[in-house]
Structures are given as C-alpha cells and as structure tokens.
Write an enzyme that holds these catalytic residues in place. Structure first.
Site, PDB file in Angstrom:
ATOM      1  N   LEU A 108      70.080  38.691 -17.278  1.00  0.00           N
ATOM      2  CA  LEU A 108      70.942  37.531 -17.049  1.00  0.00           C
ATOM      3  C   LEU A 108      72.293  37.997 -16.526  1.00  0.00           C
ATOM      4  CD1 LEU A 108      70.150  35.240 -20.112  1.00  0.00           C
ATOM      5  CD2 LEU A 108      68.901  35.563 -17.958  1.00  0.00           C
ATOM      6  N   GLY A 153      66.930  39.817 -19.723  1.00  0.00           N
ATOM      7  CA  GLY A 153      66.363  38.654 -19.030  1.00  0.00           C
ATOM      8  C   GLY A 153      65.397  39.043 -17.924  1.00  0.00           C
ATOM      9  N   ASN A 177      67.205  44.457 -24.516  1.00  0.00           N
ATOM     10  CA  ASN A 177      68.270  45.277 -25.102  1.00  0.00           C
ATOM     11  C   ASN A 177      69.467  44.461 -25.569  1.00  0.00           C
ATOM     12  OD1 ASN A 177      68.874  44.607 -22.409  1.00  0.00           O
ATOM     13  ND2 ASN A 177      70.353  46.268 -22.261  1.00  0.00           N
ATOM     14  N   GLU A 178      69.265  43.172 -25.819  1.00  0.00           N
ATOM     15  CA  GLU A 178      70.391  42.282 -26.130  1.00  0.00           C
ATOM     16  C   GLU A 178      71.296  42.805 -27.234  1.00  0.00           C
ATOM     17  OE1 GLU A 178      67.462  41.256 -25.235  1.00  0.00           O
ATOM     18  OE2 GLU A 178      67.659  39.509 -23.937  1.00  0.00           O
TER      19      GLU A 178
HETATM   20  C1  LIG Z   1      72.167  31.683 -33.571  1.00  0.00           C
HETATM   21  C2  LIG Z   1      71.398  32.361 -32.512  1.00  0.00           C
HETATM   22  C3  LIG Z   1      71.554  31.720 -31.177  1.00  0.00           C
HETATM   23  C4  LIG Z   1      71.064  32.635 -30.092  1.00  0.00           C
HETATM   24  C5  LIG Z   1      71.578  32.174 -28.802  1.00  0.00           C
HETATM   25  C6  LIG Z   1      71.297  33.111 -27.650  1.00  0.00           C
HETATM   26  C7  LIG Z   1      72.266  34.251 -27.515  1.00  0.00           C
HETATM   27  C8  LIG Z   1      72.481  34.775 -26.121  1.00  0.00           C
HETATM   28  C9  LIG Z   1      71.266  35.242 -25.455  1.00  0.00           C
HETATM   29  C10 LIG Z   1      71.577  35.963 -24.172  1.00  0.00           C
HETATM   30  C11 LIG Z   1      70.402  36.715 -23.683  1.00  0.00           C
HETATM   31  C12 LIG Z   1      70.854  37.704 -22.664  1.00  0.00           C
HETATM   32  C13 LIG Z   1      70.031  38.292 -21.843  1.00  0.00           C
HETATM   33  C14 LIG Z   1      70.484  39.235 -20.805  1.00  0.00           C
HETATM   34  O1  LIG Z   1      69.776  39.479 -19.879  1.00  0.00           O
HETATM   35  S1  LIG Z   1      72.044  39.945 -20.920  1.00  0.00           S
HETATM   36  C15 LIG Z   1      72.122  41.179 -19.640  1.00  0.00           C
HETATM   37  C16 LIG Z   1      71.599  42.489 -20.147  1.00  0.00           C
HETATM   38  N1  LIG Z   1      71.614  43.460 -19.087  1.00  0.00           N
HETATM   39  C17 LIG Z   1      71.981  44.725 -19.233  1.00  0.00           C
HETATM   40  O2  LIG Z   1      72.327  45.160 -20.306  1.00  0.00           O
HETATM   41  C18 LIG Z   1      71.977  45.582 -18.001  1.00  0.00           C
HETATM   42  C19 LIG Z   1      73.379  45.879 -17.582  1.00  0.00           C
HETATM   43  N2  LIG Z   1      73.414  46.675 -16.369  1.00  0.00           N
HETATM   44  C20 LIG Z   1      73.134  48.000 -16.337  1.00  0.00           C
HETATM   45  O3  LIG Z   1      72.793  48.611 -17.313  1.00  0.00           O
HETATM   46  C21 LIG Z   1      73.254  48.680 -15.010  1.00  0.00           C
HETATM   47  O4  LIG Z   1      74.016  47.858 -14.164  1.00  0.00           O
HETATM   48  C22 LIG Z   1      71.927  48.972 -14.339  1.00  0.00           C
HETATM   49  C23 LIG Z   1      71.191  50.091 -15.118  1.00  0.00           C
HETATM   50  C24 LIG Z   1      71.036  47.730 -14.251  1.00  0.00           C
HETATM   51  C25 LIG Z   1      72.187  49.470 -12.899  1.00  0.00           C
HETATM   52  O5  LIG Z   1      73.052  50.562 -12.937  1.00  0.00           O
HETATM   53  P1  LIG Z   1      73.806  51.018 -11.592  1.00  0.00           P
HETATM   54  O6  LIG Z   1      74.569  52.242 -11.942  1.00  0.00           O
HETATM   55  O7  LIG Z   1      72.835  51.085 -10.480  1.00  0.00           O
HETATM   56  O8  LIG Z   1      74.772  49.807 -11.236  1.00  0.00           O
HETATM   57  P2  LIG Z   1      76.141  49.409 -11.949  1.00  0.00           P
HETATM   58  O9  LIG Z   1      76.015  49.521 -13.410  1.00  0.00           O
HETATM   59  O10 LIG Z   1      77.248  50.141 -11.294  1.00  0.00           O
HETATM   60  O11 LIG Z   1      76.214  47.863 -11.610  1.00  0.00           O
HETATM   61  C26 LIG Z   1      76.576  47.406 -10.304  1.00  0.00           C
HETATM   62  C27 LIG Z   1      77.420  46.175 -10.455  1.00  0.00           C
HETATM   63  O12 LIG Z   1      76.639  45.156 -11.081  1.00  0.00           O
HETATM   64  C28 LIG Z   1      77.305  44.696 -12.259  1.00  0.00           C
HETATM   65  N3  LIG Z   1      76.276  44.308 -13.250  1.00  0.00           N
HETATM   66  C29 LIG Z   1      75.349  45.081 -13.795  1.00  0.00           C
HETATM   67  N4  LIG Z   1      74.575  44.370 -14.627  1.00  0.00           N
HETATM   68  C30 LIG Z   1      75.036  43.118 -14.589  1.00  0.00           C
HETATM   69  C31 LIG Z   1      74.652  41.906 -15.232  1.00  0.00           C
HETATM   70  N5  LIG Z   1      73.606  41.828 -16.088  1.00  0.00           N
HETATM   71  N6  LIG Z   1      75.343  40.796 -14.973  1.00  0.00           N
HETATM   72  C32 LIG Z   1      76.391  40.810 -14.115  1.00  0.00           C
HETATM   73  N7  LIG Z   1      76.809  41.932 -13.469  1.00  0.00           N
HETATM   74  C33 LIG Z   1      76.132  43.065 -13.706  1.00  0.00           C
HETATM   75  C34 LIG Z   1      78.128  45.881 -12.706  1.00  0.00           C
HETATM   76  O13 LIG Z   1      79.175  45.461 -13.548  1.00  0.00           O
HETATM   77  C35 LIG Z   1      78.605  46.403 -11.373  1.00  0.00           C
HETATM   78  O14 LIG Z   1      79.658  45.548 -10.949  1.00  0.00           O
HETATM   79  P3  LIG Z   1      80.868  46.121 -10.080  1.00  0.00           P
HETATM   80  O15 LIG Z   1      80.260  46.655  -8.831  1.00  0.00           O
HETATM   81  O16 LIG Z   1      81.751  44.946  -9.870  1.00  0.00           O
HETATM   82  O17 LIG Z   1      81.515  47.200 -10.911  1.00  0.00           O
END
Ligand SMILES: CCCCCCCCCCC/C=C/C(=O)SCCNC(=O)CCNC(=O)[C@H](O)C(C)(C)COP(=O)(O)OP(=O)(O)OC[C@H]1O[C@@H](n2cnc3c(N)ncnc32)[C@H](O)[C@@H]1OP(=O)(O)O
Length: 302
Positions: A108, A153, A177-178
C-alpha cells in the site's frame, strides 16, 4: 464521517478512458502475451495489458514506478483492467506481473495513509477492500508471476491469486510485514494468509512481520513454484494450461465455494472495517510510526 465514494464513481473521477499502450510502447502493435501476432496491447498509465485472446489469457503488468506502491489511482486502474478482462468472454485467465525491475510491489502507498484527512483514508481503504474482493473472487484464473520484492499489500494481492510463481532471487522476499511498520494486518489480510499457509505459519509470520525469501516462501506454501528469474512468465504460462483445461463452470464454482466464506466476512463488516481503519490510521502514534518508517526508507539512500 462521509464514507468513501464507490469505486465506480472514483473510477469516473480519476481515470481517463482506456488508452492504447501509453509510454514507450504507445501506438505499436506488440506481440501478444502468448506470442500471437497482431493483437494490440492496451491499458492505462499504470497497468499494461498484453492480451492473447486466442490463448484465452492476458498478461497484466503493473508499472507504477519506482516501486509499484498501491496508490489510489493505481488501485483504480488495476480494478478497471480486471473488470475489462472479466467482461470479455475471450479471456479466462490473467497472469499478474510487474514491469518495474526487481519490484513486484512495495504494498500500500504509505503516502495515502500519512498526513491525509479521514475522508481520504476512507476512500482509500474502500478501494483497497475492493481490489482484494475483486481479485480474490474473480471468476478468471489469476496467476501471479512474482518478479521482485513483494511487501504487505502487494503480497496480499499475490495471495489473492490462484497460483504463485516466484523468481529465484534471494532479494525477492515476500510477506505481510505490517508489524515492522508498527501497524496491523487487518483480519482479511490475515485470513487470506491463513488460507494459504495455515494458522501456525501465519501467526508467526504476522507477528514477526516476516518477509520470506524464495526457498522459504516455497517451503511454507506462500508460493507454489520458484523458478529462475528469466522463466517466471513462461512458468506461469505453462501452469495456466492445467487450469484452463478444467471445465470453467466447475472450477469457478469450486473457487467460490473455497473463498466466499472468507470474502463474506469482510462484505458483512465493510463499513465497520473502513471506520476501524480510519480510526486506527488517524492516531497520532500511528501517523508518527509511518513518518518514521518513510524517513528510514529515504535515509537508507544516503
Ligand atoms: C484495531 C485494528 C484495526 C486495523 C486497521 C488496519 C491497520 C492498517 C493496515 C495497513 C496495511 C498496510 C499494508 C501495506 O502494504 S503498508 C506498506 C508496506 N510496505 C513496505 O514495508 C515496503 C516499503 N518499501 C521498501 O521496503 C523498499 O522501498 C523496497 C524494498 C520495496 C524497494 O527498495 P528500493 O531500494 O528499490 O527503493 P526505495 O526504498 O529507495 O524506494 C523508492 C521510493 O519509493 C518510496 N516507497 C517505497 N515503498 C513505498 C510505499 N509502500 N509507499 C510509498 N512510497 C514508498 C521510497 O520512500 C522512495 O521514495 P523517494 O524516492 O522519494 O525517496
């Protein structure tokens, strides 16, 4: 609080009509996914669809660089692509893959869940629910060809498919990995994982926020096949043959039998789930945790 606009309304407001292969491939007639000639690719800015109607399937490529994070616009485009293929009788299957090198999906979009207002959170969450419901219950065979790292997500999206092929690259870990972000996988994320890997593995994976490298993902049953990186698509295509050989109505009814109870849990509590999400994500502590996580992602570059 005004709950989200419907996804169709959202679709109208956000999307341009279908466009022919935007970006580098614009206007070209590309070979179809299965190698057929003369079938035009179509799609939207963030989703490229390579149809092979003669073979009954299309390859859907996610291309929301840099990391295929599931923004509201991207979710909407994925839904429209799915709907379009579902409503065309020529298609019985989809292979879902990524057009972003080394990344299937970063999950997400954290920017959709950070520093926005409750109406936006509600709208976003409704779109996330819709994406899951539509992929999870699709009458099409959906196979994911996972060619990159696949978090939270993004992993949910892959788990919603009928079969998963993962590229054998130790960097390509996948999981829900939330908890590493200080947030919680909602019950329907959890249910989808439990249905795939079983209760004990899911319990451990969810609490620890585990991202499984290919060999482990295969071992716990999170994916069905691990193949060399250059064979992910061809392996998905080969697997498809077995699924397409089954009489469609029998397979579809069986899929529904297996999945409907899980989907119904969310359908029954959809609005409450949105409200829970909005309440949870709006908390100061959660907003702070997300900002810290985003900052860490940015810092790792320096
Ligand atoms: C009472 C109970 C009620 C419960 C209610 C629900 C609760 C909430 C539920 C929410 C569920 C959430 C689900 C999700 O999916 S959360 C997202 C989880 N994702 C991650 O942890 C992955 C994060 N990203 C990474 O680890 C790396 O980016 C990755 C390994 C994917 C790639 O690495 P790489 O080195 O190639 O690239 P960068 O890290 O440099 O990233 C490039 C740019 O992209 C931005 N980025 C990365 N991931 C995200 C993202 N998920 N969303 C937005 N932006 C993201 C990153 O910041 C870099 O940006 P910049 O270029 O501006 O620095």
């Amino acid at each position: 609080m005004a709950l989200a606009v419907g996804i169709r309304g959202l679709t109208r407001s956000l999307l341009r009509p279908w466009v022919r292969v935007p970006g580098p491939a614009r206007g070209r007639t590309e070979p179809a996914a299965g190698g057929g000639d003369g079938v035009r690719c179509f799609g939207s800015p963030r989703v490229l669809v390579e149809p092979d109607p003669a073979a009954g399937f299309a390859v859907m490529k996610m291309r929301n660089p840099p990391v295929n994070s599931l923004s509201l616009e991207f979710l909407t485009e994925l839904l429209i692509s799915l709907e379009k293929l579902e409503s065309d009788k020529a298609f019985h299957a989809i292979i879902l893959t990524s057009d972003c090198p080394g990344i299937f999906s970063a999950g997400l979009d954290l920017m959709e869940m950070c520093g926005r207002d409750p109406t936006h959170y509600a709208e976003y969450w409704k779109a996330v629910q819709e994406l899951w419901l539509r992929f999870y219950l699709s009458h099409l065979v959906v196979i994911s060809a996972i060619n990159g790292v696949n978090a939270a997500g993004g992993c949910l999206l892959a788990l919603s498919c009928d079969y998963r092929v993962l590229a054998d690259n130790p960097k390509y870990a996948m999981g829900l990995n939330e908890t590493l972000l200080g947030i919680i996988a909602p019950f329907w994320f959890k249910d989808t994982l439990v249905n795939t890997v079983g209760h004990r593995t899911a319990e451990r994976a969810l609490q620890l926020g585990l991202l499984f490298p290919p060999a482990e993902a295969l071992q716990v049953g999170m994916v069905d096949k691990v193949v060399p990186e250059d064979q992910v698509l061809s392996a998905a295509r080969s697997e498809l043959a077995q699924w397409l050989a089954i009489p469609g109505h029998a397979r579809q009814l069986t899929k529904s039998l297996m999945r409907k109870p899980t989907a119904d849990r969310l359908l029954k509590e959809r609005d409450a789930d949105i409200q829970n999400f909005v309440r949870f994500i709006s908390r100061d502590a959660i907003q702070k945790a997300l900002r810290v996580y985003l900052e860490k992602l940015k810092q790792k570059k320096t």
